[in-house]
Design a protein around this motif. Structure first.
Motif, mmCIF file in Angstrom:
data_model
loop_
_atom_site.group_PDB
_atom_site.id
_atom_site.type_symbol
_atom_site.label_atom_id
_atom_site.label_comp_id
_atom_site.label_asym_id
_atom_site.label_seq_id
_atom_site.Cartn_x
_atom_site.Cartn_y
_atom_site.Cartn_z
ATOM 1 N N ARG A 73 0.817 -1.219 0.000
ATOM 2 C CA ARG A 73 0.000 0.000 0.000
ATOM 3 C C ARG A 73 0.848 1.266 0.000
ATOM 4 N N TRP A 74 1.946 1.269 0.751
ATOM 5 C CA TRP A 74 2.748 2.487 0.826
ATOM 6 C C TRP A 74 3.396 2.813 -0.521
ATOM 7 N N SER A 123 1.297 4.839 -3.401
ATOM 8 C CA SER A 123 1.118 6.293 -3.329
ATOM 9 C C SER A 123 2.350 7.066 -3.792
#
Length: 215
Positions: free
Chosen positions: A175-176, A179
């Motif tokens: 997830r990190w 972005s």
């Protein structure tokens, strides 16, 4: 008259070689079930799955051969990096680091944790970097070199310009990383480059670092 150089077991190269060989003769464990244990040290991760770009790696690791690591790493006690505490308690740094890698693989949308295996070796702090360096230079693991970023953590605040690592482009899911700014390469481009790299790589599958000619 030929000059014969005496073998010196305390030479830095030979001391590092003994650590590297000990790791490569360690028991192989499924990456999905590494137990929690105390100690710092080095480790090697092996891939056996069907991801097309990694066919050359899988070929060397299937049938319990485990000849070609896809990633090699180390874990040192807190304080060891700066030399601040030579007697630092390592705690569970090595097993914790391996567990972090397992979570990264579980997060990836196109990898299966069941296709990964790991060797690890608890080592005295001073020999950890040397052993790791020798193994990386011997095998040139793909995730240490061409497909970088597997061992990365989420960038801290203020580091907004960090581009998405190649590993996360090829294996999206963390997830990190989603972005982070685009790096301008596609999954297909990186996969093709990885496949070409592995096809042309001169692979030395020996687990020995001190050959007779070296003595």
């Amino acid at each position: 008259m030929a000059t014969i150089i005496p073998f010196n077991p305390l030479d830095k190269k030979n001391l590092g070689a003994s650590v590297a060989e000990a790791l490569l003769n360690a028991v192989v464990h499924p990456l999905s079930s590494i137990p929690k244990f105390t100690g710092a040290g080095i480790y090697a991760i092996y891939y056996t799955g069907d991801f097309p770009a990694y066919a050359e790696i899988s070929k060397h690791n299937r049938d319990a051969r485990f000849e070609l690591p896809i990633y090699v790493g180390k874990a040192v006690p807190k304080g060891a990096r700066t030399g601040a505490d030579l007697e630092a308690d390592p705690g569970h740094v090595l097993s914790a680091r391996i567990a972090q890698h397992a979570e990264s693989i579980r997060a990836a949308k196109n990898l299966e944790i069941e296709d990964f295996y790991c060797r690890y070796l608890v080592v005295e702090d001073i020999w950890i970097p040397l052993g790791e360096s020798l193994i990386i230079s011997r095998y040139v693991p793909l995730w240490n070199t061409l497909v970088e970023g597997f061992g990365n953590h989420a960038p801290g605040k203020g580091r907004t310009g960090t581009k998405c690592p190649r590993w996360d482009v090829l294996h999206p899911g963390r997830r990190w990383a989603a972005s982070l700014p685009d790096r301008g390469e596609t999954m297909e481009e990186i996969a093709r480059e990885a496949n070409n790299h592995l096809t042309n790589l001169q692979i030395n599958t020996s687990s020995h670092f001190i050959e007779p000619d070296d003595k």
